[in-house]
Design an enzyme around this catalytic site. Structure first.
Site, PDB file in Angstrom:
ATOM      1  CG  ASP A 164      -1.658   7.772   0.425  1.00 30.22           C
ATOM      2  OD1 ASP A 164      -0.802   8.672   0.492  1.00 30.22           O
ATOM      3  OD2 ASP A 164      -2.358   7.557  -0.588  1.00 30.22           O
ATOM      4  CG  ASP A 172      -1.763   1.205   1.353  1.00 32.82           C
ATOM      5  OD1 ASP A 172      -2.347   1.615   0.334  1.00 32.82           O
ATOM      6  OD2 ASP A 172      -1.818   1.769   2.468  1.00 32.82           O
TER       7      ASP A 172
END
Length: 281
Positions: A110, A108
């Protein structure tokens, strides 16, 4: 004056007898030396003959026993050698074969690798600032990299194929990755349009990107809903916001060093994650 009476002069007869006695003694000594020489030569001949006889007997014995082993004996000896060779390395563990191809780690973006905001942070400096344009509106974004992110990418990139799977828009995420991945470790980028919408939320369906081989992929995300469709493939990480002493990526790199020995990465996730309980919330 010298008194010659005190000096005895030998007469002629006595002198002749003395010479004759010395001659007999010399002859006897010569005879004795000859006998000793003959005896020594005889002993040497006997010794030489004895050694030669022993060598001949030994040679005849080797010739008579050469090739005397029967085929069954040879077969037994050969079989015994094979058995020793077979059990010589019995202590070495049997390792399962891994796939030759590199497995994939999806990351991922953020709160996993970076933290972004539209306002500059007050307590620490930003690593870079961008201006993104979405639907005609230009918005500034201030980005802070998670501590150790560059080293983390380099470490896992040695053993795995590294990809980013984010729910962010490509206009934003692509610029972040251009600045973040200076060493070009990330080989694939997946954005919001690759996510699956479930009840208004975005899930990341690994079956669409890993095909049938779900044992060769893991997804690292701070949001458990992201890997809710394949929970066995999910690796949860604490979200990063502003903790500049954060060490979660280094712990995660150690975790992936252990995962590399497993045939199925899902087995590694279930068996090894407890060692890194600070990585898991």
């Amino acid at each position: 004056m010298v008194c010659h009476g005190f000096i005895e002069k030998p007469n002629q007869r006595s002198h002749g007898c003395h010479k004759h006695g010395r001659g007999n003694l010399h002859q006897r000594q010569q005879s004795r030396c000859s006998a000793i020489a003959v005896a020594a030569a005889l002993n040497m001949s006997i010794f030489t003959f004895h050694n030669r006889l022993l060598r001949c007997v030994s040679r005849l014995f080797r010739l008579s026993t050469k090739g005397s082993a029967t085929p069954s004996r040879r077969a037994t000896m050969k079989q015994g050698y094979k058995k020793i060779k077979k059990h010589e390395h019995h202590h070495q563990p049997l390792l399962r074969k891994r796939h030759d191809k590199k497995r994939t780690i999806f990351l991922d973006l953020d709160e996993t690798l970076v933290h972004s905001s539209m306002e500059p942070p007050l307590r620490f400096n930003v690593d870079f600032m961008m201006r993104i344009k979405i639907e005609g509106v230009v918005t500034p974004m201030y980005v802070v990299k998670r501590p150790g992110v560059t080293e983390f990418l380099d470490r896992i990139g040695k053993n795995y194929r590294v990809a980013v799977f984010t729910a962010g828009l490509p206009e934003y995420a692509s610029q972040v990755l251009d600045k973040l991945d200076k060493n070009r470790v990330i080989s694939q980028r997946l954005y919001r349009d690759s996510c699956t919408e479930v009840n208004g939320r975005y899930a990341k369906d690994l079956s669409l990107v890993a095909r049938r081989d779900l044992g060769s992929v893991l997804l690292v995300d701070d949001n458990p809903f992201s890997y809710s469709l394949q929970p066995d493939n999910g690796v949860h990480i604490k979200p990063f916001v502003d903790d500049m002493e954060d060490q979660e990526l280094m712990k995660l790199a150690d975790f992936f060093d252990g995962c590399y020995q497993y045939e199925d990465l899902r087995d590694a996730a279930s068996e090894l994650l407890y060692k890194y309980n600070k990585v898991i919330c």
